[in-house]
Write a protein that holds these residues in place. Sequence first.
Motif, short mmCIF file in Angstrom:
data_model
loop_
_atom_site.label_atom_id
_atom_site.label_comp_id
_atom_site.label_asym_id
_atom_site.label_seq_id
_atom_site.Cartn_x
_atom_site.Cartn_y
_atom_site.Cartn_z
N GLU A 198 -10.69 6.15 69.02
CA GLU A 198 -9.91 6.47 70.22
C GLU A 198 -8.90 7.58 69.97
OE1 GLU A 198 -8.21 2.70 70.17
OE2 GLU A 198 -9.54 1.86 71.71
N ARG A 199 -8.47 8.20 71.09
CA ARG A 199 -7.43 9.22 71.02
C ARG A 199 -6.14 8.65 70.43
NH1 ARG A 199 -7.63 13.37 74.80
NH2 ARG A 199 -5.47 13.05 75.36
N GLU A 200 -5.88 7.37 70.71
CA GLU A 200 -4.63 6.77 70.24
C GLU A 200 -4.52 6.80 68.73
OE1 GLU A 200 -6.39 5.53 72.77
OE2 GLU A 200 -4.87 6.19 74.21
N PHE A 201 -5.69 6.84 68.08
CA PHE A 201 -5.65 6.85 66.62
C PHE A 201 -4.89 8.08 66.12
CE2 PHE A 201 -7.04 8.17 62.48
CZ PHE A 201 -6.90 6.99 61.76
N CYS A 202 -5.21 9.24 66.67
CA CYS A 202 -4.50 10.47 66.28
C CYS A 202 -3.08 10.45 66.82
CB CYS A 202 -5.23 11.70 66.79
SG CYS A 202 -6.99 11.72 66.40
N GLY A 203 -2.93 9.75 67.93
CA GLY A 203 -1.61 9.64 68.54
C GLY A 203 -0.60 8.96 67.64
N LYS A 204 -1.08 8.11 66.70
CA LYS A 204 -0.16 7.42 65.78
C LYS A 204 0.77 8.41 65.11
CE LYS A 204 -3.12 5.15 63.25
NZ LYS A 204 -3.70 4.35 62.17
N CYS A 205 0.28 9.61 64.83
CA CYS A 205 1.14 10.62 64.21
C CYS A 205 1.49 11.75 65.18
CB CYS A 205 0.44 11.23 63.00
SG CYS A 205 0.10 10.04 61.69
N HIS A 206 0.61 12.00 66.16
CA HIS A 206 0.80 13.22 66.94
C HIS A 206 1.32 13.00 68.36
CE1 HIS A 206 -0.77 16.00 64.01
NE2 HIS A 206 -1.83 15.23 63.83
N ALA A 207 1.46 11.72 68.78
CA ALA A 207 1.99 11.50 70.13
C ALA A 207 3.47 11.81 70.13
CB ALA A 207 1.74 10.05 70.54
N LYS A 208 4.01 12.20 71.29
CA LYS A 208 5.45 12.40 71.41
C LYS A 208 6.14 11.10 71.01
CE LYS A 208 5.74 16.45 73.77
NZ LYS A 208 5.78 17.57 72.83
N GLY A 226 -6.98 16.48 78.14
CA GLY A 226 -7.67 15.68 79.15
C GLY A 226 -8.14 14.35 78.60
N ARG A 227 -9.34 13.93 79.02
CA ARG A 227 -9.83 12.63 78.59
C ARG A 227 -10.73 12.73 77.37
NH1 ARG A 227 -13.19 10.83 82.54
NH2 ARG A 227 -12.98 12.83 83.62
N TYR A 228 -10.85 13.95 76.83
CA TYR A 228 -11.77 14.12 75.69
C TYR A 228 -11.19 13.52 74.42
CZ TYR A 228 -14.10 17.33 78.82
OH TYR A 228 -14.74 17.88 79.89
N LEU A 229 -12.08 13.10 73.54
CA LEU A 229 -11.62 12.66 72.22
C LEU A 229 -11.04 13.86 71.49
CD1 LEU A 229 -14.68 10.45 71.26
CD2 LEU A 229 -12.35 9.64 71.70
N CYS A 230 -10.00 13.61 70.70
CA CYS A 230 -9.31 14.72 70.03
C CYS A 230 -10.30 15.55 69.20
CB CYS A 230 -8.22 14.21 69.11
SG CYS A 230 -7.17 12.95 69.85
N TRP A 231 -11.26 14.88 68.56
CA TRP A 231 -12.15 15.61 67.63
C TRP A 231 -13.31 16.28 68.36
CZ3 TRP A 231 -10.49 10.63 67.14
CH2 TRP A 231 -11.36 9.61 67.52
N GLU A 232 -13.28 16.22 69.70
CA GLU A 232 -14.22 17.07 70.43
C GLU A 232 -13.69 18.51 70.46
OE1 GLU A 232 -16.74 14.88 73.67
OE2 GLU A 232 -14.75 13.94 73.62
N CYS A 233 -12.40 18.68 70.20
CA CYS A 233 -11.84 20.03 70.13
C CYS A 233 -11.33 20.37 68.73
CB CYS A 233 -10.69 20.19 71.12
SG CYS A 233 -11.21 20.03 72.84
N HIS A 234 -10.78 19.37 68.00
CA HIS A 234 -10.23 19.63 66.66
C HIS A 234 -11.13 18.99 65.62
CE1 HIS A 234 -6.39 20.87 68.45
NE2 HIS A 234 -6.44 19.77 69.22
N ASN A 235 -11.49 19.76 64.60
CA ASN A 235 -12.20 19.16 63.47
C ASN A 235 -11.18 18.31 62.70
OD1 ASN A 235 -13.34 18.55 61.02
ND2 ASN A 235 -14.22 20.59 60.69
N PRO A 236 -11.38 17.00 62.63
CA PRO A 236 -10.36 16.16 61.99
C PRO A 236 -10.14 16.53 60.52
CG PRO A 236 -12.40 14.92 62.29
CD PRO A 236 -12.56 16.22 63.02
#
Length: 242
Positions: A198-208, A226-236
């Motif tokens: 989920e997006r929230e996983f990356c949010g653990k460090c990157h959310a405001k 938007g609603r895309y998974l973060c790694w659809e745009c960023h290579n983790p």
Amino acid sequence: MPDQVKRLSVIFILVISALVIVRYLLIPPTFGKLGHYRARALEDAKALPVKYAGREACLECHDDVGDALGKSYHRGLSCEVCHGPGAKHVKSEGDVELVVPGKRKDCLRCHQFLSSRPTGFPQVDPLQHNPVKPCITCHDPHEPGPPRAPADCSGCHTTIAKIKGVSRHVSLKCETCHTTKAQHKLDPRKFRASIPAEREFCGKCHAKKAKGSSDIPQVDIRLHGGRYLCWECHNPHNPQGE
Ligand code: HEC
Ligand code: HEC
Ligand code: HEC
Ligand code: HEC
Ligand code: HEC
Ligand code: HEC
Ligand code: HEC
Ligand code: HEC
């Protein structure tokens, strides 16, 4: 005497003397003594220097290796099939050094995939099976199975580790984002590593307002991307890249 008899007797004498020459000069003297071969060949072969010592001889000084090998998948192999002829080494009590193999080709001699090898014989495709690294970084040659697991993930996921190593995520361990059982390193297809979902996983460090270092760039994860998974745009493994 008629001419033809003279000519015939010349031929006759030539043939007889040829046979005599072959019998007494060309055929070795001990031929036929013990059968249809040269009996002295046995003595000659016995006089050749002995190059191999046999596995028993090695165990006298290397019983630790012998014990390990004897219980392993390689128990059927002689030491000298890998280390080369060892008679001089034994005689000199170790002073004459032996070959210590270690290159991939030394193992591929027996384990490279060939369709003519018996079914079930463990074979690998060298291009697919952990390329480049010597086999003995993972497999103990004296106890080859199960293999020694590589200490870290880069042993197998070399490319990902290299990419991450020069990325903004360099400080993150693989295990920060993937949970793996220890067995993943031995049987990776059966014991799978987890992948964030989920997006929230990356949010653990990157959310405001996420906890952690203030150096970590933060985004409003409800709106950003938007609603895309973060790694659809960023290579983790290389997040700042395109
Ligand atoms: C009389 C004792 C003796 C016997 C028998 C013997 N070795 Fe050794 N071996 C040694 C000694 C001593 C060394 C050197 C020890 C060291 O460097 O740790 C050695 C070292 C080795 C090495 C390592 C060489 C290296 O350069 O690191 C190999 C491989 C080896 N032996 C294989 C064999 C094999 C195979 C046999 C049987 C054909 C055998 N040995 C029989 C005493 C023996
Ligand atoms: C399948 C091939 C293979 C067979 C069979 C084999 N070895 Fe080895 N041996 C190796 C390789 C490869 C190394 C180098 C290991 C390393 O560098 O980590 C090695 C290393 C050694 C060494 C150096 C010290 C050590 O333990 O790493 C000794 C001594 C040795 N072997 C003895 C033996 C003896 C004795 C036998 C038979 C009982 C034997 N080997 C059978 C491949 C083999
Ligand atoms: C002279 C031929 C020979 C050489 C050289 C050889 N092997 Fe083997 N290997 C065998 C045989 C035979 C077996 C046992 C096959 C069986 O049990 O059906 C085996 C089994 C194995 C296994 C166990 C596979 C399994 O089913 O889990 C591994 C791993 C292995 N070898 C790795 C190596 C490595 C690494 C080297 C190089 C240091 C090497 N072998 C060199 C003949 C060889
Ligand atoms: C980075 C570590 C690594 C390296 C390097 C490596 N292996 Fe393996 N090997 C493994 C692992 C892990 C397994 C068990 C899982 C699998 O089948 O992929 C394995 C399995 C095997 C098997 C058993 C396959 C079967 O079908 O039973 C053989 C044989 C083998 N390796 C031989 C080799 C040979 C030969 C080389 C060198 C050319 C080599 N390995 C290099 C890690 C490694
Ligand atoms: C012995 C080699 C080996 C080691 C060491 C290894 N892996 Fe893997 N890993 C594999 C293989 C092979 C696959 C591919 C499995 C497949 O796609 O069927 C894999 C797949 C994965 C996947 C994708 C899982 C999936 O379901 O698509 C992740 C994530 C992963 N590994 C993470 C790790 C991490 C983290 C480590 C270190 C703790 C690690 N691996 C160590 C061999 C290894
Ligand atoms: C910041 C979190 C993060 C870190 C750190 C991370 N990964 Fe991943 N990894 C992911 C995500 C997210 C995916 C899913 C990507 C996708 O599906 O496109 C993934 C996918 C994978 C995959 C399967 C897909 C592929 O690209 O082959 C493997 C294997 C993998 N990672 C291994 C590793 C290894 C090895 C490391 C350490 C060197 C590592 N990861 C570090 C987040 C991470
Ligand atoms: C454990 C905390 C952590 C997690 C989880 C994490 N990151 Fe990061 N991320 C970082 C750090 C630390 C940096 C580097 C900041 C720096 O370079 O100063 C970073 C950098 C980034 C950057 C680069 C920002 C820039 O300015 O170029 C992006 C994009 C990014 N991460 C995306 C992700 C994505 C997507 C995920 C989820 C797969 C993720 N991160 C998971 C800690 C994390
Ligand atoms: C639709 C594509 C897309 C998705 C999905 C996406 N991002 Fe981004 N992200 C971008 C782009 C493009 C930028 C660079 C432009 C910008 O700063 O807005 C960026 C920039 C960033 C930055 C750097 C911000 C800075 O201030 O330097 C971080 C951190 C980041 N993203 C994290 C995430 C995380 C975490 C997620 C998942 C919750 C995510 N991104 C999802 C496209 C995306």
